[in-house]
Design a protein around this motif. Structure first.
Motif, PDB file in Angstrom:
ATOM      1  N   ALA A  73       0.842  -1.199   0.000  1.00 21.31           N
ATOM      2  CA  ALA A  73       0.000   0.000   0.000  1.00 21.31           C
ATOM      3  C   ALA A  73       0.875   1.246   0.000  1.00 21.31           C
ATOM      4  CB  ALA A  73      -0.939  -0.001   1.201  1.00 21.31           C
ATOM      5  N   GLY A  74       2.002   1.185   0.699  1.00 21.47           N
ATOM      6  CA  GLY A  74       2.944   2.297   0.712  1.00 21.47           C
ATOM      7  C   GLY A  74       3.529   2.586  -0.668  1.00 21.47           C
ATOM      8  N   LEU A  75       3.493   1.583  -1.529  1.00 20.54           N
ATOM      9  CA  LEU A  75       3.963   1.747  -2.907  1.00 20.54           C
ATOM     10  C   LEU A  75       2.826   2.073  -3.868  1.00 20.54           C
ATOM     11  CD1 LEU A  75       6.375  -1.317  -3.052  1.00 20.54           C
ATOM     12  CD2 LEU A  75       7.008   1.099  -2.831  1.00 20.54           C
ATOM     13  N   GLY A  76       1.627   2.231  -3.300  1.00 20.54           N
ATOM     14  CA  GLY A  76       0.477   2.569  -4.124  1.00 20.54           C
ATOM     15  C   GLY A  76      -0.296   1.367  -4.654  1.00 20.54           C
ATOM     16  N   ILE A  77      -0.031   0.181  -4.129  1.00 21.62           N
ATOM     17  CA  ILE A  77      -0.725  -1.026  -4.573  1.00 21.62           C
ATOM     18  C   ILE A  77      -1.723  -1.423  -3.495  1.00 21.62           C
ATOM     19  CG2 ILE A  77      -0.479  -3.463  -5.198  1.00 21.62           C
ATOM     20  CD1 ILE A  77       2.432  -2.729  -6.042  1.00 21.62           C
ATOM     21  N   VAL A  90      -3.866  -4.049  -2.153  1.00 21.72           N
ATOM     22  CA  VAL A  90      -4.018  -5.497  -2.260  1.00 21.72           C
ATOM     23  C   VAL A  90      -5.492  -5.883  -2.247  1.00 21.72           C
ATOM     24  CG1 VAL A  90      -3.522  -7.709  -1.137  1.00 21.72           C
ATOM     25  CG2 VAL A  90      -1.740  -5.981  -1.325  1.00 21.72           C
ATOM     26  N   ARG A  91      -6.304  -5.190  -1.456  1.00 21.31           N
ATOM     27  CA  ARG A  91      -7.745  -5.502  -1.436  1.00 21.31           C
ATOM     28  C   ARG A  91      -8.354  -5.320  -2.818  1.00 21.31           C
ATOM     29  NH1 ARG A  91      -8.270  -2.146   3.801  1.00 21.31           N
ATOM     30  NH2 ARG A  91      -7.822  -0.658   2.194  1.00 21.31           N
ATOM     31  N   GLU A  92      -7.939  -4.257  -3.510  1.00 22.11           N
ATOM     32  CA  GLU A  92      -8.453  -3.999  -4.857  1.00 22.11           C
ATOM     33  C   GLU A  92      -7.971  -5.075  -5.836  1.00 22.11           C
ATOM     34  OE1 GLU A  92     -10.495  -2.401  -7.996  1.00 22.11           O
ATOM     35  OE2 GLU A  92     -10.693  -1.910  -5.873  1.00 22.11           O
ATOM     36  N   VAL A  93      -6.716  -5.474  -5.708  1.00 20.22           N
ATOM     37  CA  VAL A  93      -6.186  -6.537  -6.562  1.00 20.22           C
ATOM     38  C   VAL A  93      -6.966  -7.825  -6.337  1.00 20.22           C
ATOM     39  CG1 VAL A  93      -4.162  -7.987  -7.052  1.00 20.22           C
ATOM     40  CG2 VAL A  93      -3.876  -5.525  -6.716  1.00 20.22           C
ATOM     41  N   VAL A  94      -7.173  -8.186  -5.075  1.00 16.31           N
ATOM     42  CA  VAL A  94      -7.918  -9.405  -4.752  1.00 16.31           C
ATOM     43  C   VAL A  94      -9.331  -9.314  -5.309  1.00 16.31           C
ATOM     44  CG1 VAL A  94      -8.912 -10.772  -2.860  1.00 16.31           C
ATOM     45  CG2 VAL A  94      -6.544  -9.980  -2.719  1.00 16.31           C
ATOM     46  N   ALA A  95      -9.994  -8.174  -5.119  1.00 10.51           N
ATOM     47  CA  ALA A  95     -11.369  -7.997  -5.606  1.00 10.51           C
ATOM     48  C   ALA A  95     -11.439  -8.163  -7.123  1.00 10.51           C
ATOM     49  CB  ALA A  95     -11.902  -6.624  -5.194  1.00 10.51           C
ATOM     50  N   ARG A  96     -10.489  -7.585  -7.845  1.00 12.99           N
ATOM     51  CA  ARG A  96     -10.513  -7.676  -9.301  1.00 12.99           C
ATOM     52  C   ARG A  96     -10.228  -9.096  -9.781  1.00 12.99           C
ATOM     53  NH1 ARG A  96      -7.658  -2.628 -11.985  1.00 12.99           N
ATOM     54  NH2 ARG A  96      -9.459  -2.523 -13.350  1.00 12.99           N
TER      55      ARG A  96
END
Length: 123
Positions: free
Chosen positions: A83-87, A89-95
């Motif tokens: 998240a500190g790098l702008g990623i 993970v919740r959004e990645v998992v959801a997609r």
């Protein structure tokens, strides 16, 4: 070798295999063993975990293990670092789950893997 284990140890191994099987995993991992130890009330390992305060949080541990599996095994700290790098993970998992179904990142599949026969693999 299995017969050389104590009764409690055999029960934990069997429980870990059952947890892996129930979660659709192809290998028995540390989280499956942890859940099996938490299930083995009255054993020395269960007593040790209870002494550390995990006995009362069995459901929370199960939930955390399930969530970590959904994140492809990433810990919360790793997710925070990403998240500190702008990623997100919740959004990645959801997609990924939107495209491929719930649990897709956990490596769960419909194939029987070693459950159809043979010996379980431990990761």
């Amino acid at each position: 070798m299995f017969e050389r284990l104590t009764k409690d140890a055999r029960a934990v191994i069997e429980g870990a295999v059952a947890h892996a099987r129930g979660g659709g995993a192809r290998t028995v991992e540390a989280e499956h063993v942890l859940l099996a130890v938490l299930d083995s009330e009255g054993s020395r390992a269960s007593f040790a975990l209870s002494a550390l305060g995990l006995g009362e949080s069995r459901d929370a541990v199960r939930e955390a293990v399930g969530e970590a599996r959904r994140r492809a095994g990433l810990t919360r700290a790793e997710a925070d670092a990403l998240a500190g790098l702008g990623i997100d993970v919740r959004e990645v998992v959801a997609r990924v789950e939107e495209a491929h179904g719930v649990g897709a990142m956990a490596g769960e599949s419909g194939s029987p893997g070693w459950w159809g026969g043979g010996r379980p693999r431990f990761g």
